[in-house]
Design a protein around this motif. Sequence first.
Motif, PDB file in Angstrom:
ATOM      1  N   GLN A  87       0.808  -1.213   0.000  1.00  0.00           N
ATOM      2  CA  GLN A  87       0.000   0.000   0.000  1.00  0.00           C
ATOM      3  C   GLN A  87       0.848   1.274   0.000  1.00  0.00           C
ATOM      4  O   GLN A  87       0.330   2.355  -0.197  1.00  0.00           O
ATOM      5  CB  GLN A  87      -0.940   0.011   1.211  1.00  0.00           C
ATOM      6  N   LYS A  88       2.137   1.111   0.273  1.00  0.00           N
ATOM      7  CA  LYS A  88       3.081   2.236   0.303  1.00  0.00           C
ATOM      8  C   LYS A  88       2.662   3.303   1.321  1.00  0.00           C
ATOM      9  O   LYS A  88       2.730   4.500   1.074  1.00  0.00           O
ATOM     10  CB  LYS A  88       3.229   2.891  -1.084  1.00  0.00           C
ATOM     11  N   ARG A  89       2.211   2.828   2.483  1.00  0.00           N
ATOM     12  CA  ARG A  89       1.823   3.748   3.550  1.00  0.00           C
ATOM     13  C   ARG A  89       1.853   3.014   4.883  1.00  0.00           C
ATOM     14  O   ARG A  89       1.916   1.785   4.943  1.00  0.00           O
ATOM     15  CB  ARG A  89       0.443   4.352   3.301  1.00  0.00           C
ATOM     16  N   VAL A  90       1.769   3.815   5.934  1.00  0.00           N
ATOM     17  CA  VAL A  90       1.710   3.263   7.284  1.00  0.00           C
ATOM     18  C   VAL A  90       0.272   2.838   7.566  1.00  0.00           C
ATOM     19  O   VAL A  90      -0.665   3.565   7.271  1.00  0.00           O
ATOM     20  CB  VAL A  90       2.173   4.315   8.316  1.00  0.00           C
ATOM     21  N   ILE A  91       0.124   1.644   8.131  1.00  0.00           N
ATOM     22  CA  ILE A  91      -1.217   1.148   8.465  1.00  0.00           C
ATOM     23  C   ILE A  91      -1.264   0.749   9.939  1.00  0.00           C
ATOM     24  O   ILE A  91      -0.245   0.464  10.557  1.00  0.00           O
ATOM     25  CB  ILE A  91      -1.636  -0.055   7.589  1.00  0.00           C
ATOM     26  N   TYR A  92      -2.481   0.755  10.465  1.00  0.00           N
ATOM     27  CA  TYR A  92      -2.731   0.294  11.825  1.00  0.00           C
ATOM     28  C   TYR A  92      -3.459  -1.036  11.744  1.00  0.00           C
ATOM     29  O   TYR A  92      -4.309  -1.232  10.893  1.00  0.00           O
ATOM     30  CB  TYR A  92      -3.605   1.294  12.581  1.00  0.00           C
ATOM     31  N   GLN A  93      -3.105  -1.934  12.640  1.00  0.00           N
ATOM     32  CA  GLN A  93      -3.768  -3.227  12.682  1.00  0.00           C
ATOM     33  C   GLN A  93      -3.849  -3.689  14.127  1.00  0.00           C
ATOM     34  O   GLN A  93      -3.087  -3.201  14.969  1.00  0.00           O
ATOM     35  CB  GLN A  93      -3.016  -4.249  11.829  1.00  0.00           C
ATOM     36  N   PRO A  94      -4.766  -4.618  14.417  1.00  0.00           N
ATOM     37  CA  PRO A  94      -4.837  -5.129  15.785  1.00  0.00           C
ATOM     38  C   PRO A  94      -3.493  -5.726  16.198  1.00  0.00           C
ATOM     39  O   PRO A  94      -2.735  -6.233  15.373  1.00  0.00           O
ATOM     40  CB  PRO A  94      -5.924  -6.207  15.707  1.00  0.00           C
TER      41      PRO A  94
END
Length: 199
Positions: free
Chosen positions: A170-177
Motif C-alpha cells: 500500500q506504500k503507507r503506514v497502516i494500523y492493525q490489531p
Amino acid sequence: MTTKLEKLESVIRALMGERVYELNLALGELTLVIAHTDYLAVMTELRDNLSTHFEELVDLCGVDYLTYGEGVWTGRRFAAVLHLLSIANNWRLRVRVFAPDDEMPLLPSVAEIWSSANWYEREAFDLFGILFEGHNDLRRILTDYGFVGHPFRKDFPVSGYVEMRYDEKQKRVIYQPITIEPREITPRVIRVEHYGENR
C-alpha cells in the motif's frame, strides 16, 4: 516564628474558608485539595488576590490513582495536579482537584486563567483521558491521531491495542490489531539453596 509556607497556609485558609477540602504542609511543600465545583473560582482567586498572587502556572498534569499505593484507595480515580508560582510573593503551591466521574473524567479548563495550561491540559487528555470543559483545542499532543486509548492509565496494556507498520504493497503506514503474543518476561533468578529458611 512562622515560616514562609506556614504564612501561605494561613493566608489560604483565611481566603478560601470552606472551599479548602484539604491543606497539607509536608516535605517543604504545601498542597491544597479542592472540590471540582470550586475549581475555577479558587484558581481565579489564587491568581487575582494580591495576598496570594499566583501569576504563573508552572505545571499541570494528570494522575491516575487506580490501586494507589496498592492499598485500599476509596477516593476518585483521576485528578489534575497544578503547580503555581507567585513571583511577587516568592512562594509555590500545589493544587489537586479530582474529577467527579471515573468513567468520563471531566474538569473545567483553566486555560482562560493561565494560557500555559493549554498544552498541559492537552497532555493530560492525551495520556490520561481527562477532558477539560471549555478548552478551545482539546486534541492529542504526544501520541498519534490514530492512537487508541490513553497510555498513562494504569489499566492500559503494556503492548497497547493496535500496532503500526509500513505496508510495502500500500506504500503507507497502516494500523492493525496487535499481533504480539502476551508473555511474562521475568528474569531468571539464580536461587541459593535453602534461601529464606531459618537455620
